[in-house]
Design an enzyme around this catalytic site. Structure first.
Site, PDB file in Angstrom:
ATOM      1  N   GLY A 126      68.105  59.291  12.985  1.00  0.00           N
ATOM      2  CA  GLY A 126      68.946  59.812  14.046  1.00  0.00           C
ATOM      3  C   GLY A 126      70.297  60.220  13.513  1.00  0.00           C
ATOM      4  O   GLY A 126      70.462  60.505  12.320  1.00  0.00           O
ATOM      5  N   CYS A 127      71.287  60.244  14.372  1.00  0.00           N
ATOM      6  CA  CYS A 127      72.640  60.632  13.977  1.00  0.00           C
ATOM      7  C   CYS A 127      73.106  59.805  12.791  1.00  0.00           C
ATOM      8  O   CYS A 127      73.061  58.581  12.811  1.00  0.00           O
ATOM      9  CB  CYS A 127      73.591  60.436  15.153  1.00  0.00           C
ATOM     10  SG  CYS A 127      75.327  60.654  14.733  1.00  0.00           S
ATOM     11  N   PHE A 128      73.588  60.473  11.751  1.00  0.00           N
ATOM     12  CA  PHE A 128      73.952  59.743  10.536  1.00  0.00           C
ATOM     13  C   PHE A 128      75.196  58.882  10.690  1.00  0.00           C
ATOM     14  O   PHE A 128      75.462  58.023   9.867  1.00  0.00           O
ATOM     15  CB  PHE A 128      74.083  60.655   9.323  1.00  0.00           C
ATOM     16  CG  PHE A 128      74.783  61.981   9.512  1.00  0.00           C
ATOM     17  CD1 PHE A 128      75.800  62.168  10.444  1.00  0.00           C
ATOM     18  CD2 PHE A 128      74.416  63.062   8.717  1.00  0.00           C
ATOM     19  CE1 PHE A 128      76.441  63.381  10.591  1.00  0.00           C
ATOM     20  CE2 PHE A 128      75.060  64.295   8.847  1.00  0.00           C
ATOM     21  CZ  PHE A 128      76.074  64.455   9.786  1.00  0.00           C
TER      22      PHE A 128
END
Length: 246
Positions: free
Chosen positions: A62-64
């Protein structure tokens, strides 16, 4: 996450303060992240030998921002850099990756000392508190192939460890849905833009961070107290603010 109701529950609160100028977790800032249920899954039963004093691993979950933020708090990790993996160098730019279709996933390159933390332990952390492995091309509120759950092994040993652990977890009843985390060929890692680095630490008041990522750090502390360290290892001492939240 879609987890079984019988999972053991432990409520924790994110601790806070300022150390060395780096913003840490503060309970008064953690709104939805104030408590976090501990999710117990078994550790890997297989770990390929790791002979080097320094190894690297690449995780997409997902979002880093949150992935990086969690691994920066793991003992034995000397670096965690947000970036892109799965596509080519030319398309490794946030504005392009965000459109989907590049083959890239938002990913984090973790450098670690296997004498302190093994790849198997990092996988244990990943599947326990970083990503929901049953979400296809999505994590939390984010949708698209760039937010897929994926592992990019750096060696045959890492690949075997990852594949065997996913198979092991698939035989448990930890999730109601099947695991869709992919083990993909490593084509290269390209660091993300500077303003994405250390985002969780630099922007603890971001609504996105409060809702989606601070709970993961709280869960790391509660689930893996022996691996947790309060001061994160940062890419840099400062970053660019004023960027739009997700």
């Amino acid at each position: 996450m879609d987890r079984i109701a019988s999972t053991a529950i432990l409520v924790v609160t994110a601790a806070g303060g300022m150390i060395g100028g780096a913003a840490l977790l503060r309970a008064t800032r953690v709104e939805a992240a104030a408590t976090q249920a501990v999710f117990r899954i078994p550790a890997p039963t297989f770990q390929a030998p790791e002979a080097a004093k320094r190894e690297t691993a690449v995780f997409a979950g997902g979002c880093f921002w949150g992935v990086q933020g969690v691994f920066q708090h793991v003992r034995g990790v000397s670096s965690a850099v947000s970036g892109y993996a799965g596509g080519d160098r030319a398309s490794a730019r946030y504005a392009v990756v965000s459109r989907g279709g590049t083959g890239h996933a938002e990913a984090v390159k973790v450098t670690y000392d296997p004498r302190q933390v093994s790849y198997g332990q990092l996988l244990h952390v990943f599947f326990s508190v970083v990503a929901d492995p049953t979400m296809l091309n999505a994590q939390g509120p984010d949708r698209g192939t760039q937010y897929r759950s994926a592992l990019f092994p750096q060696s045959p040993g890492q690949r075997e460890t990852a594949e065997r652990y996913i198979a092991q977890l698939g035989r448990t009843d930890a999730w109601r849905r099947p695991i869709v985390t992919r083990v993909e060929p490593f084509k290269g890692f390209y660091p993300a833009e500077a303003y994405h680095q250390d985002y969780l630490t630099l922007h603890p008041d971001s609504s996105y961070i409060r809702r989606n990522d601070l709970p993961k750090v709280a869960a790391l502390k509660a689930t893996f107290p022996a691996l947790y360290r309060s001061a994160p290892v940062l890419v840099s001492g400062r970053g660019t603010s004023g960027q739009q939240d997700r």
